[in-house]
Write an enzyme that holds these catalytic residues in place. Structure first.
Site, PDB file in Angstrom:
ATOM      1  N   PHE A 129       0.859  -1.235  -0.110  1.00 32.70           N
ATOM      2  CA  PHE A 129      -0.044  -0.082   0.094  1.00 32.70           C
ATOM      3  C   PHE A 129       0.852   1.260  -0.079  1.00 32.70           C
ATOM      4  O   PHE A 129       1.934   1.268   0.721  1.00 32.70           O
ATOM      5  CB  PHE A 129      -0.680   0.040   1.176  1.00 32.70           C
ATOM      6  CG  PHE A 129      -1.903   0.911   1.309  1.00 32.70           C
ATOM      7  CD1 PHE A 129      -3.247   0.800   0.819  1.00 32.70           C
ATOM      8  CD2 PHE A 129      -1.605   2.352   1.847  1.00 32.70           C
ATOM      9  CE1 PHE A 129      -4.185   1.961   1.016  1.00 32.70           C
ATOM     10  CE2 PHE A 129      -2.604   3.015   2.063  1.00 32.70           C
ATOM     11  CZ  PHE A 129      -3.897   2.969   1.393  1.00 32.70           C
TER      12      PHE A 129
ATOM     13  N   ASP B 149       2.524  -4.912   8.708  1.00 31.49           N
ATOM     14  CA  ASP B 149       1.079  -4.161   8.526  1.00 31.49           C
ATOM     15  C   ASP B 149      -0.061  -4.939   8.482  1.00 31.49           C
ATOM     16  O   ASP B 149      -0.314  -5.665   7.406  1.00 31.49           O
ATOM     17  CB  ASP B 149       1.266  -3.316   7.147  1.00 31.49           C
ATOM     18  CG  ASP B 149       0.115  -2.120   7.204  1.00 31.49           C
ATOM     19  OD1 ASP B 149      -1.013  -2.547   7.510  1.00 31.49           O
ATOM     20  OD2 ASP B 149       0.240  -1.102   6.697  1.00 31.49           O
TER      21      ASP B 149
ATOM     22  N   TYR C  41     -10.331   0.958  10.888  1.00 32.26           N
ATOM     23  CA  TYR C  41     -11.714   1.534  10.287  1.00 32.26           C
ATOM     24  C   TYR C  41     -12.208   0.357   9.021  1.00 32.26           C
ATOM     25  O   TYR C  41     -12.949   0.646   8.518  1.00 32.26           O
ATOM     26  CB  TYR C  41     -11.690   3.017   9.585  1.00 32.26           C
ATOM     27  CG  TYR C  41     -10.407   3.154   8.902  1.00 32.26           C
ATOM     28  CD1 TYR C  41     -10.053   2.724   7.425  1.00 32.26           C
ATOM     29  CD2 TYR C  41      -9.249   3.777   9.304  1.00 32.26           C
ATOM     30  CE1 TYR C  41      -9.059   3.007   6.788  1.00 32.26           C
ATOM     31  CE2 TYR C  41      -8.171   4.021   8.554  1.00 32.26           C
ATOM     32  CZ  TYR C  41      -8.300   3.672   7.452  1.00 32.26           C
ATOM     33  OH  TYR C  41      -6.971   3.996   6.880  1.00 32.26           O
ATOM     34  N   LYS C  42     -11.226  -0.648   8.751  1.00 28.16           N
ATOM     35  CA  LYS C  42     -11.654  -1.704   7.773  1.00 28.16           C
ATOM     36  C   LYS C  42     -12.447  -2.702   8.791  1.00 28.16           C
ATOM     37  O   LYS C  42     -13.594  -2.245   9.093  1.00 28.16           O
ATOM     38  CB  LYS C  42     -10.213  -1.942   7.065  1.00 28.16           C
ATOM     39  CG  LYS C  42      -9.835  -0.905   6.285  1.00 28.16           C
ATOM     40  CD  LYS C  42      -8.271  -1.100   5.768  1.00 28.16           C
ATOM     41  CE  LYS C  42      -7.963   0.185   5.037  1.00 28.16           C
ATOM     42  NZ  LYS C  42      -6.510  -0.158   4.520  1.00 28.16           N
TER      43      LYS C  42
ATOM     44  N   ARG D 279     -12.715  -4.566  -6.593  1.00 27.46           N
ATOM     45  CA  ARG D 279     -12.145  -5.141  -5.316  1.00 27.46           C
ATOM     46  C   ARG D 279     -13.614  -5.578  -4.556  1.00 27.46           C
ATOM     47  O   ARG D 279     -14.525  -4.537  -4.534  1.00 27.46           O
ATOM     48  CB  ARG D 279     -11.445  -4.181  -4.285  1.00 27.46           C
ATOM     49  CG  ARG D 279     -10.273  -4.836  -4.006  1.00 27.46           C
ATOM     50  CD  ARG D 279      -9.463  -3.675  -3.494  1.00 27.46           C
ATOM     51  NE  ARG D 279     -10.062  -2.669  -2.627  1.00 27.46           N
ATOM     52  CZ  ARG D 279      -9.689  -2.167  -1.544  1.00 27.46           C
ATOM     53  NH1 ARG D 279      -8.131  -2.521  -1.195  1.00 27.46           N
ATOM     54  NH2 ARG D 279     -10.322  -1.284  -0.876  1.00 27.46           N
TER      55      ARG D 279
END
Ligand SMILES: *Cc1c(COP(=O)(O)O)cnc(C)c1O
Length: 394
Positions: free
Chosen positions: A126, A195, A220-221, A369
């Protein structure tokens, strides 16, 4: 009703996590973007109202003690800990993932010592992790070397100080072998930073079990903490005394209210703190984490794999052969909790999918996705998503 739709009904009826859906605010949209922003847990609005009106509005300054504001970063860290396989006292919540990547990478390089002059970073990472690692390398006088996770074992050596890896690739949904890669980094005498943004809350991580040094992740995911909710930092207990944070704010001081001119780090996880915590977001996250009560991560993983298997099966049945290419690995041990499909007109396809009530996301240049959050996505949702996708692609 098609055979797959009937199977979906049976799978939903047998699903032991099914009732968890009621703990979320949902509508008739099929929400497959919880790997970007988790859905709202129903308990959150009331809690935030209480934090604002009573804790802030009435108790004001007293809340730092009486409402547990000051200790929230460690307390909520301990609530996340079991989800990532960590014993208490090693996780602290605060700041963004980007900031925690910085603390962890610089901390790891400092532990490795002067002789080691190279930092390895996942070449497919990312982007923010790569930007931060580049700056960390520049500031610490090390060289940054991007390598794919598969090439990490061959790239390790006595020059390696630290290695920064993503547990699950945000684009393809590929799950990397955390135990084997961690062991390889340790065999070279280096430190590893994982991560966990796309794995925590979706699959077992086992930080303690596999001897991970440092880890970071967002909330927040899959953890449903809300937009911009604070991230977390894990520092393995045996390394905490050697963790020399590059951001030694007053919140990580041994005596934060001593207002001393010299810095003396606190011991334990709170050494990862920096400044005053963002209490509103943090306490919304604390409420959101209640949905995990009594939920074994293994059950979440089992359902996640069943959901993604079923999605692949429905796509194979409904979508004409060759119309999309699956980027996500088929073997379970290489798959996270999302499916990435490639097609040339992906941006337009996703736009139309969303208009038709199936929400995934688009990643440039050509990736669709779909994230599968086992606490609130069911098998009928999966079947409907694949059916609407096929119609959109036709
Ligand atoms: C989502 C994500 C981030 C986000 O970082 P922020 O600082 O929270 O914006 C970082 N790394 C990975 C791997 C991610 O998936």
């Amino acid at each position: 009703m098609s055979e797959l739709a009937m199977r979906a009904e049976k799978l939903d009826a047998a699903d032991e996590l099914r009732e968890k859906r009621d703990a979320f605010v949902l509508d008739d949209v099929v929400y497959l973007d919880g790997n970007s922003l988790g859905a709202l847990p129903a308990v959150v609005p009331g809690r935030v109202e209480d934090v604002v009106r009573r804790q802030w509005g009435e108790l004001r300054i007293r809340s730092w003690e009486e409402s547990g504001w000051w200790a929230a970063p460690e307390r909520i860290g301990d609530r996340i800990a079991p989800l990532i396989g960590a014993a208490p006292g090693q996780v602290v919540v605060g700041d963004s993932t980007s900031v925690n990547v910085f603390k962890a990478v610089v901390g790891a390089v400092r532990m490795a010592g002067e002789g080691r002059d190279e930092i390895l970073v996942d070449a497919t990472t990312f982007p923010t992790d790569g930007y931060i690692a580049e700056s960390a390398a520049r500031m610490t006088g090390r060289t940054l070397r991007p390598v794919t996770p598969a090439d990490v074992p061959g790239a390790l050596g006595d020059r390696t100080a630290a290695v920064l890896l993503n547990h699950v690739d945000y684009r393809t949904g590929r799950l990397h072998d955390l135990p084997a890669l961690t062991a390889a980094v340790h065999a070279a005498g280096a430190y590893v930073v994982w991560d966990l943004c796309h794995s925590a809350g979706a699959l077992p991580v086992g930080l303690d079990e596999h001897g991970v040094d440092l880890a970071v992740g967002c909330t927040y995911k899959y953890l449903n903490g809300g937009p911009g909710s604070p991230a977390y930092l894990y520092v393995r207990r045996e390394l905490q005394d050697r963790f020399d944070s590059p951001l030694p704010g007053w919140n990580s001081h041994a005596e934060p209210f001593g207002m001393r001119g010299d810095y003396e780090p606190a011991s334990g996880a709170l050494r990862g703190r920096v400044g005053t915590p963002d209490i509103l977001s943090m306490l919304a996250l604390e409420a959101a984490l209640e949905v995990w009560d009594g939920v074994p991560v293994e059950a979440v993983r089992a359902k996640s794999l069943a959901l993604t298997d079923f999605f692949l099966e429905c796509v194979a049945e409904y979508v004409p052969e060759g119309r999309v290419e699956c980027l996500t690995p088929v073997p379970h041990e290489e798959r996270g909790s999302q499916i990435a499909l490639r097609c040339p007109d992906a941006a337009d396809v996703m736009k139309r999918l969303i208009e038709r009530g199936v929400v995934g996301d688009f990643r440039a240049p050509d990736v669709l996705r779909f994230g599968f959050t086992p606490l609130y996505v069911g098998f009928a949702d999966v079947e409907r998503a694949a059916r609407v996708l096929a119609r959109t692609l036709a």
